[in-house]
Write a protein that holds these residues in place. Sequence first.
Motif, PDB file in Angstrom:
ATOM      1  N   GLY A 116      39.607  18.942  -4.963  1.00  0.00           N
ATOM      2  CA  GLY A 116      39.651  19.756  -3.894  1.00  0.00           C
ATOM      3  C   GLY A 116      38.408  20.871  -3.825  1.00  0.00           C
ATOM      4  O   GLY A 116      38.150  21.325  -2.803  1.00  0.00           O
ATOM      5  N   LYS A 117      37.955  21.319  -5.189  1.00  0.00           N
ATOM      6  CA  LYS A 117      37.100  22.251  -5.280  1.00  0.00           C
ATOM      7  C   LYS A 117      35.721  21.508  -4.519  1.00  0.00           C
ATOM      8  O   LYS A 117      34.933  22.295  -3.918  1.00  0.00           O
ATOM      9  N   ARG A 118      35.657  20.407  -4.929  1.00  0.00           N
ATOM     10  CA  ARG A 118      34.027  19.775  -4.748  1.00  0.00           C
ATOM     11  C   ARG A 118      34.355  19.702  -3.143  1.00  0.00           C
ATOM     12  O   ARG A 118      33.098  19.899  -2.344  1.00  0.00           O
ATOM     13  N   PHE A 119      35.639  19.095  -2.413  1.00  0.00           N
ATOM     14  CA  PHE A 119      35.604  18.992  -1.061  1.00  0.00           C
ATOM     15  C   PHE A 119      35.232  20.342  -0.299  1.00  0.00           C
ATOM     16  O   PHE A 119      34.579  20.464   0.852  1.00  0.00           O
ATOM     17  N   ALA A 120      35.823  21.413  -0.725  1.00  0.00           N
ATOM     18  CA  ALA A 120      35.711  22.768  -0.125  1.00  0.00           C
ATOM     19  C   ALA A 120      34.398  23.189  -0.243  1.00  0.00           C
ATOM     20  O   ALA A 120      33.654  23.600   0.854  1.00  0.00           O
TER      21      ALA A 120
END
Lengths: 227, 225, 78
Positions: free
Chosen positions: A142-146
Motif C-alpha cells: 500500500g505504501k508503494r502504491f500510494a
Amino acid sequence: MYKRTGWIGTATALLGVALSVLVLWMVFFWVPTEANQGVIQRIFYMHVPAAWVAFMAFGIVAFASAVYLWLGDERADMAAVAAAEGGIIFTGIVLLTGPLWGKIAWGTYWTWEPRLTLTLLLFFIYVGYFMVRAATENPEKGKRFAAVVGIVGALDIPLIHVSVLWFRSLHPEPVVLKAEGPTLDPDMLTTLLTGFLAFTVLFVGVLMLRYGLERAERELNLRQVTG
Amino acid sequence: MTYLRQLRAVIRKDLLQELRTKQRLATMGGFAVLVGVLFNYSIDQAIVAAQDIASGLIWMTLVFAGVMGVGRTFELEAEDGAFQGVLLSPIPRDALYLGKVVSNFVLVYLVVLLVLAVFGVFFQLDYGNHPFMLLAVLAVGALGFVALATLFGAVSSGTALGETLLPILVFPLLVPMVVYGASGTSRLLAGRPIAEVEGNLRMLAAFALVALFAGAGLFRFVVED
Amino acid sequence: MRRSMKLFGSTMVAIVTLAAAAAPLVAQAEELGQQTLGRAYWHVFLAYAIAWIFIFGWIISIARRLGRVEKSLGNLDG
C-alpha cells in the motif's frame, strides 16, 4: 521519541494558531475594503494561502514518496501520509471557500476557473492516494502504491495546469472579474503575506504532530504484532 | 538486442492470449457499440447535431472502454497465478511494462477504429478532410491513456477494490489528454485546417511521453512483492 | 382527533395565507440584501468559519488519535 516531536510540533502549531488569529483581526478590522470586489475579496487572504498550503503539501507528498521508493525509508512514508492528510484538509477548504467567493464575485458557485479546477483534480488525486492505501491488505504494498500515485500526480499536475488554462482560453467566460486586478495595496499585501505565514507555520506545526501520531501508531502496530 | 527480444516476447504473449480468448476485445468492442446505441437515444438530434458533439462521444467511449479493457490486463493473469511466473522470469520490469503498454495499445486502438466506423455509420459523421490526422490524434491520445492505465491497472489489481479503483486513480490524471484530444478531434470534424491541430498533437505527445517514462520507471515498485 | 385535524387545517391555511402575503416582502428583502452586499459578509464569515472548523477538526482528531495510541502503548508497557 515521538513525545519530543510532539513538543516542537505543538509549539509551532500554537504559533500558527496565534498568527491565524492575527490574520482574522487584520481581515475583519484592519485591512481596507478592495474597491472593485468589495467585502467578498476578504476571503482572498485565507483562500489563497490555503491553496498554497494544499499544493505545498502535495509537493511534500511527491518528494517524500520519491525518497520512500528510492531509499525505502519508513520515515519518508510517514511524512508523505502526514502531508497528504493535511493536503486533503486544505484542498477541502479551498474548494468550499472558492465557490463562496465565486457566487458573489462572478455570480456563480462554480466556474471552470483553471486554478479551481486544478484544485478539484488535486483533491481527487489525494482521494486516490488514500483509497489505494486503505484498500491494500499488505501495508508495505500500500505504501508503494500510494507513493506511485503521489509521484505520477506530481508529474501530471503541470500538464493538467497547462491544459485547463488552455481550455479556458478557448471558452472565455463573460462575467468573470479579474481577481488579480492592479497591484495590491500595501496593507492588503501585508495581510496576504501574514496569511501565507500563518497557514504555513500552522501547517508545518500540525504536520509534525501528525507525523508523531503516525510514528506512534506504527510503533503500536509493531508491538501488537510482535506481542 | 535482448531487451527488444524480451519486449517482443511480452507483447507476443499478451496478444496471443487475447487472440485465443478474445475476451477483452469482445467486451470492449461490444461495450463501445452499445454505448453508441445508448448515445443515440440520449441525444435529441433535432436539438444538437451529432457531428457537433461526436468528438466528445468518441473520447468518452475511448476512456470508458479503455478503462474496462486495460483494467482486466492484470486480473486475468492474477487469477491463476500466471503473473507470478512472468515476474520470476528474468525480464526487466520496464520491458514488461512497455510490452503490456504496446499490447494494450493495440487492443484499445482496434476499439477506437471500431468506434470510428460504427459511430460514423450510426450518426452519419463526416470525418473531414484529414482522416489521417484524426487517426494520429486518436493514436497519440490512446497511447498516453494506455501508458497511465496500464501502470494504475497494476496498482488497482493489487488492491482489494480491484479494477473498480482504476477510474478513481486515472480520471483526474487524464484531463490533459481529454482536453487536447477532444478539442483536436472536434476541430478536425469541423473541417478546420491541419495547422490548428498540430499544437494539440504536440501536447498529446508530451502527455504520452511523461506517462510512459513515469510508468516505465515506477512499474517495478508496483509489481514487486 | 377531529379537533386536532381541524386545528391543523386552519393552521395550514393561516401559514399559506401568511406565506403568500410575505412572499413579495421576502423577495424584496433578498433583493435589498443583494444590493447592500449583506450576502457578501455572510459568505466571508462562512468561509473563515469553514477554514477554522476544518483546521481545528484536523488538530482535534490528531489529538484524540494520539491519546488513544499512547494509552494503548502505555497498556502494553504496564
